[in-house]
Design a protein around this motif. Structure first.
Motif, mmCIF file in Angstrom:
data_model
loop_
_atom_site.group_PDB
_atom_site.id
_atom_site.type_symbol
_atom_site.label_atom_id
_atom_site.label_comp_id
_atom_site.label_asym_id
_atom_site.label_seq_id
_atom_site.Cartn_x
_atom_site.Cartn_y
_atom_site.Cartn_z
ATOM 1 N N VAL A 78 0.902 -1.026 0.029
ATOM 2 C CA VAL A 78 -0.080 -0.034 -0.066
ATOM 3 C C VAL A 78 0.827 1.233 -0.082
ATOM 4 N N THR A 79 2.036 1.060 0.578
ATOM 5 C CA THR A 79 3.004 2.115 0.694
ATOM 6 C C THR A 79 4.148 1.505 0.667
ATOM 7 N N GLY A 80 5.530 2.116 0.549
ATOM 8 C CA GLY A 80 6.746 1.688 0.252
ATOM 9 C C GLY A 80 7.849 2.618 0.523
ATOM 10 N N LEU A 81 9.059 2.093 0.237
ATOM 11 C CA LEU A 81 10.101 3.206 0.560
ATOM 12 C C LEU A 81 10.047 4.057 -0.661
ATOM 13 N N ALA A 82 9.768 3.790 -1.683
ATOM 14 C CA ALA A 82 10.050 4.768 -2.772
ATOM 15 C C ALA A 82 8.833 5.839 -2.439
ATOM 16 N N GLN A 83 7.819 5.442 -1.933
ATOM 17 C CA GLN A 83 6.627 6.338 -1.476
ATOM 18 C C GLN A 83 7.200 7.391 -0.785
ATOM 19 N N VAL A 84 7.855 7.027 0.154
ATOM 20 C CA VAL A 84 8.262 8.065 1.346
ATOM 21 C C VAL A 84 9.392 8.729 1.112
ATOM 22 N N ARG A 85 10.021 8.362 -0.088
ATOM 23 C CA ARG A 85 11.352 8.909 -0.710
ATOM 24 C C ARG A 85 11.030 10.063 -1.788
ATOM 25 N N GLY A 86 9.688 10.114 -2.154
ATOM 26 C CA GLY A 86 9.258 11.145 -3.020
ATOM 27 C C GLY A 86 8.088 10.743 -4.100
ATOM 28 N N ARG A 87 7.666 9.685 -3.983
ATOM 29 C CA ARG A 87 6.541 8.963 -4.472
ATOM 30 C C ARG A 87 6.629 9.252 -6.198
ATOM 31 N N ASN A 88 5.528 10.090 -6.715
ATOM 32 C CA ASN A 88 5.638 10.210 -8.109
ATOM 33 C C ASN A 88 6.551 11.300 -8.478
ATOM 34 N N SER A 89 7.147 12.087 -7.698
ATOM 35 C CA SER A 89 8.160 13.064 -7.915
ATOM 36 C C SER A 89 9.451 12.278 -8.282
ATOM 37 N N LEU A 90 9.575 11.309 -8.131
ATOM 38 C CA LEU A 90 10.727 10.363 -8.407
ATOM 39 C C LEU A 90 11.008 10.010 -9.776
ATOM 40 N N GLY A 91 12.044 10.035 -10.380
ATOM 41 C CA GLY A 91 12.055 9.259 -11.864
ATOM 42 C C GLY A 91 12.113 7.646 -11.627
#
Length: 213
Positions: A136-149
């Motif tokens: 439901v959430t993850g490491l990528a989500q708390v590190r930037g979510r959709n703002s990340l490449g």
């Protein structure tokens, strides 16, 4: 391949928390369902097949945030309503995924479940994100979510696979609450959600059917 020693207690945590959350949040789920039914019509739920653990397919459920494709409504930006933007910004659209967690399709924490058509676009390293249940959430989500490449997202996904533990999960869940309250990283610049992943090293284009990541 032997399982990770944390996987069994992680599954127990998923069942306990998701089950309790579905009971406690049932009034919220009902209220959001009614708001979606009035604001967007039926169906209330967005359903889509996604790859899960080891690439096995399952049906993801969320609250619907977009109008159907029609004349003048082709892109995500055209179809996403004000209500839909609010639901995504508050992550209320994600509440039905707790049912996916309870069923065993997903985990509370893990790489986000993406589109089936991405499966043959991953590098072998990126494909390792499917060694755990999607979250439901993850490491990528708390590190930037959709703002990340995409490559950044996948690097965080694989990092999570290799370092998953209770302490990391609890930290990600706590940071998720903060991210949701701040409404950070909901969409990528210039996109209603995120650009399509076309494969490593290839340019990204506009997503025409919402990945809802």
């Amino acid at each position: 391949m032997p399982g990770h020693p944390y996987d069994r207690p992680k599954r127990l945590l998923d069942v306990l928390v998701a089950g309790l959350a579905l009971v406690v949040l049932s009034p919220v789920l009902l209220a959001v369902a009614l708001v979606v039914a009035v604001g967007l019509g039926r169906p209330v739920f967005f359903r889509q097949t996604r790859p899960g653990l080891h690439g096995r397919l399952f049906e993801l459920r969320k609250f619907r945030t977009m109008k159907p494709i029609g004349p003048g409504r082709v892109s995500d930006g055209d179809r996403l309503t004000g209500l839909g933007r609010w639901l995504r910004a508050t992550s209320l659209d994600e509440l039905p995924t707790l049912w996916n967690v309870l069923r065993g399709d997903m985990s509370l924490v893990g790489p986000r479940p993406l589109l089936v058509r991405y499966l043959d676009r991953y590098t072998p390293e990126q494909e390792r994100r499917h060694e755990v249940r999607p979250g439901v959430t993850g490491l990528a989500q708390v590190r930037g979510r959709n703002s990340l490449g995409w490559e950044e997202k996948f690097a965080y996904d694989v990092r999570y696979v290799d370092s998953r533990c209770l302490r990391l999960d609890l930290r990600i869940l706590a940071e998720t609450v903060i991210r949701v309250l701040r409404r950070e990283g909901v969409s990528a610049d210039g996109h209603a959600t995120a650009p399509e992943f076309l494969g490593t090293g290839r340019p990204a284009g506009q997503v025409n059917s919402a990945p809802q990541t």
